[in-house]
Design a protein around this motif. Sequence first.
Motif, short mmCIF file in Angstrom:
data_model
loop_
_atom_site.label_atom_id
_atom_site.label_comp_id
_atom_site.label_asym_id
_atom_site.label_seq_id
_atom_site.Cartn_x
_atom_site.Cartn_y
_atom_site.Cartn_z
N ASN A 47 0.86 -1.18 0.00
CA ASN A 47 0.00 0.00 0.00
C ASN A 47 0.90 1.23 0.00
O ASN A 47 1.39 1.68 1.05
CB ASN A 47 -0.93 -0.02 1.22
N ALA A 48 1.14 1.78 -1.19
CA ALA A 48 2.09 2.89 -1.35
C ALA A 48 1.66 4.14 -0.59
O ALA A 48 2.51 4.85 -0.03
CB ALA A 48 2.28 3.21 -2.84
N THR A 49 0.38 4.41 -0.54
CA THR A 49 -0.10 5.58 0.18
C THR A 49 0.25 5.48 1.66
O THR A 49 0.72 6.44 2.27
CB THR A 49 -1.63 5.74 0.00
N TYR A 94 10.61 3.28 4.37
CA TYR A 94 9.19 3.19 3.95
C TYR A 94 8.97 3.99 2.67
O TYR A 94 8.27 3.55 1.75
CB TYR A 94 8.26 3.71 5.06
N ILE A 95 9.57 5.17 2.60
CA ILE A 95 9.41 6.01 1.41
C ILE A 95 10.04 5.35 0.19
O ILE A 95 9.48 5.39 -0.91
CB ILE A 95 9.98 7.42 1.66
N LEU A 114 7.01 1.52 -5.82
CA LEU A 114 5.66 1.20 -6.29
C LEU A 114 5.06 2.32 -7.14
O LEU A 114 4.27 2.05 -8.04
CB LEU A 114 4.74 0.92 -5.09
N ARG A 115 5.42 3.55 -6.83
CA ARG A 115 4.86 4.72 -7.53
C ARG A 115 5.96 5.73 -7.86
O ARG A 115 6.06 6.78 -7.23
CB ARG A 115 3.80 5.40 -6.67
N PRO A 116 6.79 5.43 -8.87
CA PRO A 116 7.94 6.28 -9.15
C PRO A 116 7.59 7.68 -9.66
O PRO A 116 8.44 8.57 -9.61
CB PRO A 116 8.72 5.49 -10.19
N ASP A 117 6.38 7.89 -10.14
CA ASP A 117 6.00 9.19 -10.67
C ASP A 117 4.93 9.88 -9.83
O ASP A 117 4.23 10.77 -10.31
CB ASP A 117 5.50 9.05 -12.11
N ASP A 118 4.83 9.51 -8.58
CA ASP A 118 3.84 10.11 -7.68
C ASP A 118 4.48 11.32 -7.00
O ASP A 118 5.47 11.20 -6.28
CB ASP A 118 3.43 9.07 -6.64
N ALA A 119 3.89 12.50 -7.22
CA ALA A 119 4.46 13.74 -6.69
C ALA A 119 4.58 13.71 -5.17
O ALA A 119 5.56 14.20 -4.61
CB ALA A 119 3.63 14.94 -7.15
#
Length: 159
Positions: free
Chosen positions: A45-47, A69-70, A76-81
């Motif tokens: 769960n990336a969030t 953790y980050i 999991l989400r390399p382009d998540d701002a």
Amino acid sequence: YNEVLADYPANVELLYARGMLGERIGNLALLEKDMKEILRQEPDNATTLNALGYTLVDRTDRIDEGHEYIKKALALRPDDAAVLDSMGWAYYRKGKLDKALEYLNKAHALFQDPEISMHLGEVLWAAGEHDKALETVNQALEKTPDYVGLQELLKRITQ
């Protein structure tokens, strides 16, 4: 949240909401407990990975643990701002300004959120790029003049 979670103790959305409320009221133990329960159920769960990691980096001395953790969230989400912002903030807290700016600039290019702008402005200032820092903060304040974090940062860096 406690009453509803008594009936639905494994509900991820409720755990996340309660954990984030815990963070807002300064109960980091509650945030950590709820985020770790979510990660027990949903390890990818990336969030949640990002929220827990950022909080540890920002609000505790457990920077290395939060950074891990980050890193998982970023994989999991390399382009998540939001995750890029958290990674930049982790590097800032570790004193690695060049790496911090690398991630914060990427995050800011993707999404000019006031929190990201605030982080970028703070790291630019710390890196000695005062004109860029002021420009970043002032542009963000034009869009979100009531954002307290930006107001406080501007006051701090211009005194």
